[in-house]
Every structure is written in structure tokens, then in C-alpha cells.
Design a protein around this motif. Structure first.
Motif, PDB file in Angstrom:
ATOM      1  N   UNK A  47       0.858  -1.254   0.158  1.00 35.70           N
ATOM      2  CA  UNK A  47       0.017  -0.040   0.008  1.00 35.70           C
ATOM      3  C   UNK A  47       0.871   1.449   0.105  1.00 35.70           C
ATOM      4  N   UNK A  48       2.004   1.213   0.967  1.00 37.69           N
ATOM      5  CA  UNK A  48       2.859   2.259   0.718  1.00 37.69           C
ATOM      6  C   UNK A  48       3.503   2.651  -0.720  1.00 37.69           C
ATOM      7  N   UNK A  49       3.713   1.625  -1.504  1.00 35.59           N
ATOM      8  CA  UNK A  49       4.139   2.073  -2.677  1.00 35.59           C
ATOM      9  C   UNK A  49       3.105   2.436  -3.661  1.00 35.59           C
ATOM     10  N   UNK A  50       1.802   2.030  -3.398  1.00 39.34           N
ATOM     11  CA  UNK A  50       0.935   2.942  -3.989  1.00 39.34           C
ATOM     12  C   UNK A  50       0.696   4.309  -3.709  1.00 39.34           C
ATOM     13  N   UNK A  51       1.047   4.307  -2.538  1.00 39.34           N
ATOM     14  CA  UNK A  51       0.952   5.824  -1.875  1.00 39.34           C
ATOM     15  C   UNK A  51       1.797   6.677  -2.617  1.00 39.34           C
ATOM     16  N   UNK A  52       3.236   6.286  -2.882  1.00 35.71           N
ATOM     17  CA  UNK A  52       4.331   6.657  -3.129  1.00 35.71           C
ATOM     18  C   UNK A  52       4.030   7.270  -4.866  1.00 35.71           C
TER      19      UNK A  52
END
Length: 496
Positions: free
Chosen positions: A276-281
């Protein structure tokens, strides 16, 4: 940047809030056994008093900082202090462990509002050439809270019960509430835009050569390139999608990491949080007005590496007090009270030297000073590698003093460096990102210890370990922490 009419009142607000947010947690830790007995709760359930608070702080810091940048730093700070105070009062009337955990989670949200705004409010109250000094005051109050928490918290818990900790905390935050309401409101002032996204790493060379502060050089460059009548404008978009992705990512990642070793679900949750953090970035990079300007980390070497240095420093130093306290009690045979008095050496040094280090960062390169501080932390953690059953107490105290000195020399200048690299309109988010680096660093530090303990001891607790096995765990942990600090030194120096 014009100075607020009430700079001393601003310092008072920041010092009180910085003290109380750290004091509450460190003091409450000593009440865990009593809370477990009173509410008939297991260790896992009582542990959520700490975990719930930490998760709330980490998850809500960036959203709170974004709201503060869009609306008003003072308003968000006031709401945060008020919420923290209300939770202190509510905690006194808790009738179950679940109620107290919920109160602590809400209190963590209030603390996130404080963390994301108190440094920003402080910096807006003083000219750039004094930023390091006033940051030092804030960090000194933070370490004072950490050092006095075990001592004062233990006294209050023993003589008056755990509720006394919340009563004392509530009195302090009530005073902070009164003070923050007397602060002047935020103003949109005419100022020069800083070229913070792409040029500060070039300006650092001038910092080293001419002894100028980073803020002064950024301002000088702006004079050459910008319209002097240009006005700093607040961001307009809250970026709800970005904030939601961030919140989900941080909660899953930190919870998964904190529960490592307790089943297969923990690494899965951590992995989902990372995804999810990668999607956030990806979302933030494509958004016109993101909650977190990801481009800053890539385009501004000083900003990106300063935040990374903070993450590594917290990750390498947070578990020191945990490991050394157990070593002193299990291996050396000291009582918990004597151990607390010995351990106070490190945060006391931090509290005393942080203002001095901050003031130095106003005169000399904050990047250089924080690199030296990281090096001292590496030296201190390296000394802990050689602990054994016959180690002199003075060696332990010396290592604590060295790491305390190193952290003081690192933290104030590094915070000054981070805040120097952003415009005034982004102070809230910059402060909240630093708070997030601290929370993640703390979690990573304890994850490292948990993994080592699991590999060496299985399900046994450190307090029940034999001295030989405990020393082995400590040595492995501090070898890793020393390596992290050494990596941090190189990253700090890379900012040049």
C-alpha cells in the motif's frame, strides 16, 4: 519572516507539549503491572496501551500536518493539546482496560497533532538564524520528559496509583492549553520563496566555506531569482486519497512489524502495508498538490538524506535503554530503582546539550554537526558490544553518556537541516514526516531485538534468560546497531 509578538509564550507552549507527550508514555510504562492486576488483563492486552498510542501517532502525524498547513498551525495545535488534556481526564475515570486503550488511541491522535505543529509554530515565531537554538529547547524538553518519566512516574505510581500520572499530565496540558490560546493566529505574510526543492544541496558547499546558515543562503539565492513581492501561499488540496493510503500503509506496516515473531499473519500484514505504501508513493508523485511531496526526497539531497538519517538514528538507538536496563538488572543484579537512576545519564545528557547543539547549528553546517553526532552514537553502541558479566559499571555509564552526547549533537542540527530545506507553508508536513521517521525507527529498533531474541531464545523473555544468553543477545543487537549508525554517518556526509 517576521517575529511573532509572543516568542517567549511560544517557547513555553512547545516546551510543555514536548515534555508531556514523552513523559506520559515513559511514566505509564512503570504502571503496566498494576494496570494488568487492577483490570485483570493479560500482558498482550495491556501492551496495547503502548501499541495503540504509537500506531495512532504514526498514522495521524502526516494527515494532521497537511491539515495544519492548509488551515492553521495554531488551531491544529490547540485541538491536539485540548484532545490530549481531555483524554488525561477521561483516563482517570476508566472502568475497563478496553476503555483505557481507546482513550490512549485518541490521545495518540492528539499527540500526532502536537508533533506535526509544535516545531512548525516554534520556527515561525523566530528568525531563521535562531532556528537551531529554539529547536534545541524543544528537544531538551522531550528528553527531560523521557528522563523524568521513570523516576517521577515510579514515585507517583507507588504512592498514589497510576491515575496520578494522568492527573499530573492533565495539569501540565491544561496550562499548555491556556498558553496556546493566547498565541497570535497564523498570518499569510509576504516573504521570499525559497528554492528548496532543487538547490539546497549546492548551497551546502557555501555553508561549509563561509560559515553561513542554510536558511541565510537560501534566502540570498532567492533574492537573486525571485520577485521580492511574491507571497507564500498555503497549499489548497488535502489530498484525501493520499492521506488514506498513508494511514492504511503505516498502520499495517507498523503493526505487522511490532508483532513479528507472534505468528504468520504479522509479516503478511507488514507486506501488505509495504505494498500500500508503494501505491501511496506512486499516487503522491502524480498528484499536483500531494500530502507529501515525494519529489523533494529525490530532488533535494539535504532533505531526503536528513530524514533517512533520522530514521537510521532512531532505529539504532531506541532499544538501548531497553537492552541496557535488562542487562543491569539480570546480569549485574541492580534493583529496578537503581537501574533507573543509572539509565537517567543518557537522557539527562541529551536534555542538557540539545540547546547547545541547536545553537551551534545556527552558526555552523547542521549537516556536519549531525554527522559527528551519528559518529558518536556509533562509538557508544560499539562499546556496548563488549559488555559481559564482569564489565565495570563506569564503562556502562560512559557508553550511555557518549550515546547521549551523540544523539544530542545529531538531533537538533538534523531537525534544523530538515526544516531549512522546506518553505514555511510546508512546515507542518515536514514536522510530521520527522515524527513518522521517529515512530518507524523506534519500531524497527524493537523488531531487530525481537528477531534476535526469537532466534537465540525462542519464546522465553529476556528477564528470564541466563546471563550468558542475554549477553549474546545484547552483543548481536549492538553489532547491528553499530552497523546502522556507521551507515548513517556515510549517509549524513553524503548530503554534502
Amino acid at each position: 519572516m517576521p517575529q511573532t509578538p509572543k516568542p517567549k509564550l511560544t517557547i513555553l507552549v512547545v516546551v510543555l507539549t514536548a515534555f508531556v507527550t514523552t513523559f506520559t508514555g515513559s511514566a505509564l510504562n512503570l504502571s503496566i503491572p498494576d494496570l494488568s492486576q487492577e483490570f485483570h488483563a493479560g500482558a498482550g492486552m495491556v501492551g496495547w496501551l503502548v501499541t495503540g498510542y504509537t500506531l495512532a501517532v504514526a498514522a495521524c502525524s502526516v494527515p494532521a500536518g497537511r491539515v495544519a498547513d492548509i488551515t492553521s498551525l495554531k488551531s491544529v495545535l490547540a485541538i491536539g493539546v485540548g484532545l490530549f488534556t481531555i483524554c488525561c481526564i477521561a483516563a482517570v475515570f476508566s472502568i475497563s482496560i478496553m476503555m483505557l486503550i481507546l482513550i490512549r488511541v485518541v490521545q495518540g491522535i492528539g499527540a500526532a497533532m502536537i508533533f506535526s505543529t509544535n516545531t512548525a509554530v516554534l520556527l515561525k515565531a523566530f528568525p531563521a538564524e535562531n532556528h537551531g537554538r529554539v529547536i534545541g529547547y524543544s528537544l531538551a524538553a522531550t528528553y527531560a520528559g523521557l528522563s523524568s518519566g521513570p523516576v517521577l512516574g515510579g514515585f507517583l505510581n507507588q504512592h498514589f496509583g497510576w491515575k496520578a500520572i494522568f492527573i499530573v499530565t492533565g495539569v501540565i496540558t491544561t496550562a499548555a492549553c491556556i498558553a496556546v490560546l493566547r498565541l497570535p493566529g497564523d498570518k499569510n505574510v509576504k516573504n521570499l520563496k525559497t528554492d528548496s526543492c532543487g538547490e539546497s544541496h549546492h548551497l551546502l558547499t557555501d555553508t561549509d566555506l563561509h560559515g553561513k546558515t542554510l536558511q541565510q543562503l537560501v534566502r540570498r539565492k532567492s533574492n537573486q531569482q525571485q520577485d521580492p513581492e511574491e507571497t507564500l501561499t498555503k497549499p489548497h488540496s488535502l489530498d484525501l486519497t493520499g492521506n488514506l493510503l498513508y494511514l492504511i500503509s503505516i498502520v499495517l506496516l507498523m503493526y505487522g512489524l511490532s508483532e513479528i515473531g507472534k505468528g504468520w499473519i504479522s509479516p503478511v500484514l507488514a507486506g501488505v502495508g509495504l505494498a500500500v505504501g508503494m501505491f501511496f508513493l506512486r499516487h503522491e508523485y502524480r498528484t499536483e498538490e500531494p500530502a507529501v511531496d515525494i519529489r523533494m526526497f529525490r530532488e533535494n539531497i539535504g532533505y531526503g538524506f536528513s530524514n533517512l538519517s533520522a530514521l537510521l538514528n532512531y532505529g539504532a538507538t531506541f532499544a538501548i535503554s531497553y537492552l541496557v536496563s535488562i542487562y543491569l538488572q539480570v546480569v549485574q543484579g541492580f534493583s529496578s530503582q537503581a537501574t533507573g537512576l543509572i539509565m537517567i545519564a543518557q537522557p539527562a545528557i541529551m536534555a542538557g546539550l540539545s540547546p547547545v547543539a541547536g545553537k551551534l547549528s545556527d552558526r555552523f553546517s547542521p549537516f556536519k554537526l549531525s554527522s559527528i553526532g551519528m559518529g558518536l552514537c556509533a562509538l557508544g553502541t560499539c562499546l556496548f558490544v563488549f559488555l559481559n558479566q564482569g564489565t565495570s559499571l563506569w564503562i556502562v555509564i560512559t557508553a550511555l553518556i557518549i550515546t547521549g552526547f551523540g544523539f544530542a549533537l545529531f538531533s537538533s542540527p538534523n531537525t534544523n537541516a530538515v526544516m531549512s530545506c522546506v518553505e514555511e507553508t510546508n512546515y507542518g508536513v515536514a514536522s510530521s514526516i520527522l515524527a513518522t521517521m521517529r515512530s518507524i525507527g523506534h519500531t524497527i529498533s524493537m523488531v531487530i531485538v525481537t528477531i534476535i531474541v526469537t532466534c537465540c531464545m525462542g519464546d522465553a523473555s529476556l528477564a528470564e534468560a541466563s546471563p550468558g544468553i542475554l549477553i549474546r543477545v545484547i552483543r548481536i543487537a549492538f553489532i547491528i546497531f553499530t552497523g546502522i549508525c556507521i551507515a548513517g554517518v556515510f549517509i549524513s556526509l553524503k548530503r554534502r
